[in-house]
Design a protein around this motif. Structure first.
Motif, PDB file in Angstrom:
ATOM      1  N   THR A  74      51.856-114.531 -45.218  1.00 44.60           N
ATOM      2  CA  THR A  74      50.508-113.938 -45.221  1.00 44.60           C
ATOM      3  C   THR A  74      50.174-113.280 -43.879  1.00 44.60           C
ATOM      4  O   THR A  74      49.386-112.339 -43.839  1.00 44.60           O
ATOM      5  CB  THR A  74      49.448-115.020 -45.521  1.00 44.60           C
ATOM      6  N   ASP A  75      50.761-113.755 -42.773  1.00 45.23           N
ATOM      7  CA  ASP A  75      50.444-113.150 -41.470  1.00 45.23           C
ATOM      8  C   ASP A  75      51.296-111.891 -41.197  1.00 45.23           C
ATOM      9  O   ASP A  75      51.239-111.330 -40.111  1.00 45.23           O
ATOM     10  CB  ASP A  75      50.638-114.177 -40.344  1.00 45.23           C
ATOM     11  N   GLY A  76      52.073-111.475 -42.198  1.00 42.15           N
ATOM     12  CA  GLY A  76      52.869-110.245 -42.037  1.00 42.15           C
ATOM     13  C   GLY A  76      54.254-110.477 -41.467  1.00 42.15           C
ATOM     14  O   GLY A  76      55.087-109.566 -41.452  1.00 42.15           O
ATOM     15  N   LYS A  77      54.528-111.689 -41.001  1.00 44.60           N
ATOM     16  CA  LYS A  77      55.847-111.963 -40.417  1.00 44.60           C
ATOM     17  C   LYS A  77      56.872-112.341 -41.490  1.00 44.60           C
ATOM     18  O   LYS A  77      56.530-112.912 -42.515  1.00 44.60           O
ATOM     19  CB  LYS A  77      55.738-113.116 -39.400  1.00 44.60           C
ATOM     20  N   VAL A  78      58.132-112.034 -41.205  1.00 44.40           N
ATOM     21  CA  VAL A  78      59.202-112.344 -42.140  1.00 44.40           C
ATOM     22  C   VAL A  78      59.777-113.726 -41.807  1.00 44.40           C
ATOM     23  O   VAL A  78      60.077-114.012 -40.641  1.00 44.40           O
ATOM     24  CB  VAL A  78      60.290-111.249 -42.072  1.00 44.40           C
ATOM     25  N   HIS A  79      59.883-114.579 -42.812  1.00 40.10           N
ATOM     26  CA  HIS A  79      60.459-115.914 -42.634  1.00 40.10           C
ATOM     27  C   HIS A  79      61.709-116.073 -43.490  1.00 40.10           C
ATOM     28  O   HIS A  79      61.874-115.354 -44.481  1.00 40.10           O
ATOM     29  CB  HIS A  79      59.450-116.990 -43.072  1.00 40.10           C
ATOM     30  N   LYS A 114      53.046-122.884 -49.005  1.00 37.24           N
ATOM     31  CA  LYS A 114      52.647-121.605 -48.437  1.00 37.24           C
ATOM     32  C   LYS A 114      53.902-120.757 -48.223  1.00 37.24           C
ATOM     33  O   LYS A 114      55.021-121.272 -48.246  1.00 37.24           O
ATOM     34  CB  LYS A 114      51.940-121.820 -47.094  1.00 37.24           C
ATOM     35  N   THR A 115      53.684-119.458 -47.975  1.00 39.21           N
ATOM     36  CA  THR A 115      54.850-118.579 -47.853  1.00 39.21           C
ATOM     37  C   THR A 115      55.601-118.751 -46.525  1.00 39.21           C
ATOM     38  O   THR A 115      56.581-118.052 -46.270  1.00 39.21           O
ATOM     39  CB  THR A 115      54.438-117.106 -48.051  1.00 39.21           C
ATOM     40  N   ALA A 138      60.627-134.807 -47.511  1.00 36.68           N
ATOM     41  CA  ALA A 138      59.929-133.859 -48.383  1.00 36.68           C
ATOM     42  C   ALA A 138      58.626-133.349 -47.764  1.00 36.68           C
ATOM     43  O   ALA A 138      58.179-132.248 -48.097  1.00 36.68           O
ATOM     44  CB  ALA A 138      59.643-134.500 -49.739  1.00 36.68           C
ATOM     45  N   ALA A 139      58.039-134.154 -46.868  1.00 33.45           N
ATOM     46  CA  ALA A 139      56.689-133.863 -46.384  1.00 33.45           C
ATOM     47  C   ALA A 139      56.512-132.485 -45.750  1.00 33.45           C
ATOM     48  O   ALA A 139      55.479-131.837 -45.969  1.00 33.45           O
ATOM     49  CB  ALA A 139      56.245-134.956 -45.419  1.00 33.45           C
ATOM     50  N   PRO A 140      57.459-132.002 -44.947  1.00 34.82           N
ATOM     51  CA  PRO A 140      57.213-130.692 -44.311  1.00 34.82           C
ATOM     52  C   PRO A 140      57.230-129.530 -45.303  1.00 34.82           C
ATOM     53  O   PRO A 140      56.788-128.437 -44.962  1.00 34.82           O
ATOM     54  CB  PRO A 140      58.386-130.558 -43.321  1.00 34.82           C
ATOM     55  N   GLY A 141      57.763-129.712 -46.489  1.00 35.45           N
ATOM     56  CA  GLY A 141      57.798-128.617 -47.460  1.00 35.45           C
ATOM     57  C   GLY A 141      59.176-127.979 -47.544  1.00 35.45           C
ATOM     58  O   GLY A 141      60.187-128.650 -47.340  1.00 35.45           O
ATOM     59  N   MET A 142      59.197-126.683 -47.855  1.00 41.12           N
ATOM     60  CA  MET A 142      60.477-125.967 -47.927  1.00 41.12           C
ATOM     61  C   MET A 142      60.949-125.724 -46.493  1.00 41.12           C
ATOM     62  O   MET A 142      60.261-125.068 -45.708  1.00 41.12           O
ATOM     63  CB  MET A 142      60.297-124.622 -48.631  1.00 41.12           C
ATOM     64  N   ALA A 143      62.130-126.248 -46.191  1.00 41.02           N
ATOM     65  CA  ALA A 143      62.585-126.191 -44.805  1.00 41.02           C
ATOM     66  C   ALA A 143      62.844-124.738 -44.381  1.00 41.02           C
ATOM     67  O   ALA A 143      63.524-123.996 -45.078  1.00 41.02           O
ATOM     68  CB  ALA A 143      63.868-127.017 -44.653  1.00 41.02           C
ATOM     69  N   PRO A 144      62.252-124.339 -43.257  1.00 39.86           N
ATOM     70  CA  PRO A 144      62.534-122.992 -42.757  1.00 39.86           C
ATOM     71  C   PRO A 144      63.866-122.966 -41.993  1.00 39.86           C
ATOM     72  O   PRO A 144      64.295-123.977 -41.448  1.00 39.86           O
ATOM     73  CB  PRO A 144      61.374-122.739 -41.796  1.00 39.86           C
ATOM     74  N   VAL A 145      64.525-121.817 -42.002  1.00 35.77           N
ATOM     75  CA  VAL A 145      65.632-121.619 -41.064  1.00 35.77           C
ATOM     76  C   VAL A 145      64.953-121.284 -39.746  1.00 35.77           C
ATOM     77  O   VAL A 145      64.160-120.342 -39.669  1.00 35.77           O
ATOM     78  CB  VAL A 145      66.559-120.475 -41.533  1.00 35.77           C
TER      79      VAL A 145
END
Lengths: 437, 170
Positions: A74-79, A114-115, A138-145
């Motif tokens: 949502t902030d325009g950044k690519v994750h 969230k995205t 599980a708590a943090p959500g979908m793990a980001p790289v």
């Protein structure tokens, strides 16, 4: 049987100065170690940010064999997120690409995120009260790289925390991306035209090596490019040379052409063919293009950009780009003997359409599963994958134009038929495979 | 292997049966690897189009698996005969099963006839045999008393899948 796991010395012994052991191509164990160590220690190409132009846009791909999502937050950044639900492991997205809106929702139990991957909501949340859920995986959500870098639209990610930072990993090799992007009068590329996907029953490194193998075109492609040259000879004199002939015929150029084209070597396995000229040098000018470039950059700079004729730039570990025709090939490993090759094309924003038309023609003539040039190459890879099971000789020879002091050199231009780039790729392979072991 | 010759058109305007026979004959020539005769069924300005996208409309700025004029088709045919065409050693074979072609449109004034044919296509080489399902659309016209292909469009049901080699013609 495990021979290599946790054994850095055994892995190093697979790569010698002038030859590599066949296990780097045929061993499933070595392949698994590449996925566990070499890919996570490297900056690996994920996708192009024009594939996710708007918040909520996503594109699913792999780093090595791990499923990941490229997503515009949502902030325009690519994750870049690991594409599995933290609950039971379900792949979150249904399509390869699309728009998820403000959040992802797992189709199995409706956990939502969230995205940027963080956990948004769980149905019947009460059931997790007083269970120590906050401390769970599980708590943090979908793990980001965690390590993501967007370089002029090209998004790379590194899974492990160790290793080199982005600039150190790529160094001067980024100039090939610069040249490709600068070819747009507004300095912008857009993925366009669709992706060609071609399944190969061979190891992914055979494809990477072949990108800098300049001693094969006039031999392996005699059947396709040689036939083009012969058929074209019969055209009535004065016939305008079609784009297709301009594209395929140069594959039949003699050894001398490739010797003189030159190869440049950079750090960490990167390098490019076509230092002085390439098979792309003599394409017809596209009407109106140079004028636009001149208006954007001034004559001298526009000429400098377009005079660059880099042939194939290999970015270790598994992509190749062609700046002059805006093409990126992604060699996606699936198993020791299986690789998915994706060939992506780019539109130069604000340049004439005919450039994209030529790029797409190149892609389907050279990189499609229906391409005669592709058939020539795949036949050789598959024969090698099969032949390497012979115990008569366990080594693959890479010693053409070897020089004993080459390991210490970087950013040098050498004879265009040298196998130095392949030796160099394997030096990087050893480095990132055994890093932290 | 029978070498059935092309029957000349009875009249200036082809009948539906003549259009159907023509489409069936094209598949037969491919299966029998009579590629020179096959190529002769194409008009000089013909295209053979195999889209990459479902419902693709543009062959120019959207990529295709194949979008080839007669020059490129003739290069393919010559290549298949080549002594150093290693991906055809040994050679591939193929097999079409066609549903009866349907005549979708006929416009004698414009010299334009369109047929639609559902088919299964099998290509095989060595131990591998692959089945493809597709629809072929033929755009035909009459030139010097013979039917010719102006455009053959082959839509694969899984056009966007990752394929291995497809070496012959559907």
């Amino acid at each position: 049987m495990t021979r290599y796991a946790g054994n850095a010395a055994a892995l190093r012994a697979l790569v010698r100065d002038q030859e590599v052991h066949r296990d780097v191509y045929v061993s499933e164990e070595v392949f698994q170690l590449e996925m566990e160590h070499m890919f996570p220690n490297s900056w690996v190409y994920v996708g192009h940010d024009s594939q996710v132009p708007n918040p909520g846009d996503y594109y699913g791909t792999t780093i090595g064999t791990q499923p990941v999502l490229l997503v515009r937050h949502t902030d325009g950044k690519v994750h870049v997120l690991h594409n599995r639900c933290p609950h039971k492991g379900t792949r979150i997205t249904s399509e390869t690409c699309g728009n998820t809106g403000k959040f992802f929702r797992c189709p199995y139990h409706a956990w939502s995120f969230k995205t940027d991957g963080s956990l948004l909501a769980i149905p019947l949340k009460k059931g997790y009260e007083n269970t120590g859920f906050e401390q769970s995986h599980a708590a943090p959500g979908m793990a980001p790289v965690r390590h993501v870098r967007n370089y002029r639209g090209f998004v790379f990610a590194k899974i492990n925390d160790g290793g080199l930072d982005f600039e150190e990993f790529f160094g001067e090799s980024l100039s090939s991306f610069d040249n490709m992007v600068d070819r747009s009068p507004v300095g912008q590329l857009k993925v366009a035209g669709g992706v060609l996907r071609y399944m190969h029953n061979c190891n992914w490194k055979m494809l990477v090596e072949n990108q800098t193998d300049t001693c094969h075109p006039m031999v392996a492609h005699e059947s396709s490019a040689g036939t083009v040259v012969e058929v074209w000879k019969k055209a009535p004199p004065g016939t305008k040379k079609p784009m297709a002939v301009e594209i395929i015929a140069p594959f039949m150029s003699p050894y001398e052409f490739f010797e003189n084209m030159g190869i440049r070597i950079w750090d960490n396995g990167h390098g490019h063919t076509g230092v002085h000229h390439s098979i792309h040098s003599d394409y017809s000018a596209v009407p109106g293009y140079f004028e636009k470039m001149k208006a954007a950059y001034g004559e001298e700079r526009a000429k400098a950009i377009l005079d660059e004729n880099r042939h194939n730039t290999v970015y270790f570990p598994n992509i190749m780009i062609k700046g002059p025709i805006q093409l990126l090939r992604h060699f996606k490993p699936i198993a020791a003997n299986k690789t998915l090759v994706e060939s992506w094309t780019f539109q130069l924003v604000d340049a004439p359409d005919m450039l994209l038309e030529r790029t797409l023609m190149y892609n389907r003539l050279i990189n499609a599963p229906t391409s005669i040039v592709g058939h020539d190459d795949l036949e050789m890879y598959e024969r090698a994958q099969e032949g390497l099971h012979s115990n008569g000789n366990e080594w693959v020879n890479l010693q053409r134009l070897y020089s004993p002091d080459e390991a210490e050199q970087t950013n040098v231009a050498v004879n265009g038929t040298s196998e130095w780039p392949m030796r160099h790729q394997f030096r990087a392979w050893t480095k990132f495979m055994t890093m932290g072991m | 292997m029978s070498m059935v010759a092309e029957a000349p058109l009875k009249n200036a305007v082809p009948t539906d049966q003549e259009l159907i026979d023509f489409v069936v004959r094209e598949a037969r020539l491919i299966d029998q690897q009579r590629f020179d005769e096959w190529l002769d069924m194409y008009a000089d300005d013909a295209f053979y189009w195999m889209p990459l996208e479902w419902n693709q409309t543009d062959p120019r700025l959207t990529c295709s698996l194949m979008y080839e004029d007669k020059l490129l088709l003739s290069i393919r045919v010559e290549r298949l005969k080549g002594a150093r065409t290693f991906s055809q050693k040994p050679k591939s074979r193929c097999h079409h099963v066609l549903q009866t072609p349907q005549v979708d449109s006929r416009d004698a004034a414009a010299n334009s006839y369109v047929t639609w044919t559902a088919m299964h296509y099998v290509e095989t080489r060595l131990e591998e045999q692959t089945l493809y399902a597709a629809w072929a659309t033929h755009h035909l016209s009459v030139e010097d008393g013979r039917l010719k292909i102006k455009l053959k469009r082959v839509d694969l049901i899984n056009c966007d899948a990752a394929f291995g080699n497809i070496q012959l013609f559907m």
